[in-house]
Design an enzyme around this catalytic site. Sequence first.
Site, PDB file in Angstrom:
ATOM      1  N   ASP A   1       0.502  -1.305  -0.047  1.00 32.60           N
ATOM      2  CA  ASP A   1      -0.023   0.024   0.041  1.00 32.60           C
ATOM      3  C   ASP A   1       0.933   1.333   0.087  1.00 32.60           C
ATOM      4  O   ASP A   1       1.926   1.109   0.050  1.00 32.60           O
ATOM      5  CB  ASP A   1      -1.000  -0.147   1.324  1.00 32.60           C
ATOM      6  CG  ASP A   1      -0.377  -0.511   2.605  1.00 32.60           C
ATOM      7  OD1 ASP A   1       0.781  -0.568   2.445  1.00 32.60           O
ATOM      8  OD2 ASP A   1      -1.051  -1.030   3.444  1.00 32.60           O
TER       9      ASP A   1
ATOM     10  N   HIS B   1      -7.539  -4.686  10.345  1.00 31.81           N
ATOM     11  CA  HIS B   1      -7.317  -4.355   8.819  1.00 31.81           C
ATOM     12  C   HIS B   1      -6.074  -5.122   8.390  1.00 31.81           C
ATOM     13  O   HIS B   1      -4.962  -5.425   9.101  1.00 31.81           O
ATOM     14  CB  HIS B   1      -7.305  -2.820   8.504  1.00 31.81           C
ATOM     15  CG  HIS B   1      -6.104  -1.900   8.860  1.00 31.81           C
ATOM     16  ND1 HIS B   1      -6.054  -0.832   9.020  1.00 31.81           N
ATOM     17  CD2 HIS B   1      -4.923  -2.244   9.029  1.00 31.81           C
ATOM     18  CE1 HIS B   1      -4.928  -0.270   9.337  1.00 31.81           C
ATOM     19  NE2 HIS B   1      -4.070  -1.210   9.242  1.00 31.81           N
TER      20      HIS B   1
ATOM     21  N   ASN C   1      -7.844  -2.365  14.134  1.00 33.39           N
ATOM     22  CA  ASN C   1      -9.237  -2.719  13.620  1.00 33.39           C
ATOM     23  C   ASN C   1      -9.332  -3.907  12.906  1.00 33.39           C
ATOM     24  O   ASN C   1     -10.266  -4.195  12.260  1.00 33.39           O
ATOM     25  CB  ASN C   1      -9.828  -1.577  13.131  1.00 33.39           C
ATOM     26  CG  ASN C   1      -9.004  -1.068  11.832  1.00 33.39           C
ATOM     27  OD1 ASN C   1      -8.276  -1.674  11.240  1.00 33.39           O
ATOM     28  ND2 ASN C   1      -9.492  -0.020  11.072  1.00 33.39           N
TER      29      ASN C   1
ATOM     30  N   GLU D   1      -9.973  -1.622   5.360  1.00 31.79           N
ATOM     31  CA  GLU D   1     -10.470  -1.397   6.617  1.00 31.79           C
ATOM     32  C   GLU D   1     -11.674  -2.039   6.517  1.00 31.79           C
ATOM     33  O   GLU D   1     -12.324  -2.842   5.802  1.00 31.79           O
ATOM     34  CB  GLU D   1     -10.846  -0.062   6.654  1.00 31.79           C
ATOM     35  CG  GLU D   1      -9.562   0.949   6.247  1.00 31.79           C
ATOM     36  CD  GLU D   1      -8.887   1.024   7.568  1.00 31.79           C
ATOM     37  OE1 GLU D   1      -8.992   0.195   8.252  1.00 31.79           O
ATOM     38  OE2 GLU D   1      -8.169   2.208   7.539  1.00 31.79           O
TER      39      GLU D   1
HETATM   40  C1  F6R Z   1       1.382  -1.425   6.265  1.00 33.98           C
HETATM   41  C2  F6R Z   1      -0.024  -2.018   6.236  1.00 33.98           C
HETATM   42  C3  F6R Z   1      -0.851  -2.103   7.484  1.00 33.98           C
HETATM   43  C4  F6R Z   1       0.060  -2.124   8.662  1.00 33.98           C
HETATM   44  C5  F6R Z   1      -0.786  -1.995   9.889  1.00 33.98           C
HETATM   45  C6  F6R Z   1      -0.236  -2.290  11.362  1.00 33.98           C
HETATM   46  O1  F6R Z   1       1.980  -1.653   4.973  1.00 33.98           O
HETATM   47  O2  F6R Z   1      -0.593  -2.421   5.206  1.00 33.98           O
HETATM   48  O3  F6R Z   1      -1.876  -2.886   7.372  1.00 33.98           O
HETATM   49  O4  F6R Z   1       0.653  -3.432   8.736  1.00 33.98           O
HETATM   50  O5  F6R Z   1      -1.683  -0.751   9.897  1.00 33.98           O
HETATM   51  O6  F6R Z   1       0.645  -0.916  11.445  1.00 33.98           O
HETATM   52  P1  F6R Z   1       1.871  -1.017  12.478  1.00 33.98           P
HETATM   53  O7  F6R Z   1       2.722  -2.038  12.219  1.00 33.98           O
HETATM   54  O8  F6R Z   1       2.642   0.303  12.185  1.00 33.98           O
HETATM   55  O9  F6R Z   1       0.980  -1.166  13.831  1.00 33.98           O
END
Ligand code: F6R
Length: 246
Positions: free
Chosen positions: A67, A138, A136, A143
């Site tokens: 992403d 995701h 959440n 989301e």
């Molecule tokens: C990042 C991504 C997100 C993160 C998630 C957790 O490329 O796709 O799904 O893996 O938001 O983020 P952190 O690791 O910062 O808690």
Amino acid sequence: MKIIRAKDYDELSRKAANVIAAQVIVKPRSVLGLATGSSPVGLYKELVARYKLGDLDFSGIRSWNLDEYVGLTPDHDQSYHYFMYDNLFNHVNARPENIHVPNGLWKNPEADCAAYDAEIVEAGGVDLQLLGMGTNGHIGFNEPDEVFTRGTHIVDLAETTINDNKRFFASAADVPKQAFSMGIGTIMCARKILVVVSGENKAQAVKNACFGPITPKVPGSILQLHPDVTMVCDEAALSVCGDLVK
Ligand code: F6R
């Protein structure tokens, strides 16, 4: 789904790095799906250390990232493009032409997202997809929603995500409101999936994703249907799972 328990973030990072290292050693031309955020920082450090020791060679790998924030240029220090170079690609011998991150400035989102998915298929599909997980539930930036998404697409970030990620920006108002993200369909096409989850704030998401109903309201719950998922969690991330995880 295989859940591996690690005592803390460092052990989690080493164990997860072992899985990626094994993939790169066994198949030097692997197609890797890569993730950003704080969860994989330690494992990228491990991979860099092993590359410097001469134990890993990234010259054959091809990678597509999950992403990118809409509107951030690749050289913005909070873009995921910048993150990948800063944490991994500036330090190993992956070839720039083999590295792919969605471009936050894509002008024709629908066509550009479709082309991104087509490139992955053309490369033979993802061998190993790395994921983190949001508080959440995701995965990528898929989301909680009423339906599971298919391919790479543009996403409105959830309030919880904006709130979680404001720690990287000057304020919540500076966090981009949209992102490009691989879809659930893109992620589920990977042959193997490795998920890294650390911290107590993720504990409920881990329990819901691994043991709750399979629902787009908890996007990570779809992983229960994938035949080859390894999730490496530290104790804090497993703290509400109780006896569900040995
Ligand atoms: C990042 C991504 C997100 C993160 C998630 C957790 O490329 O796709 O799904 O893996 O938001 O983020 P952190 O690791 O910062 O808690």
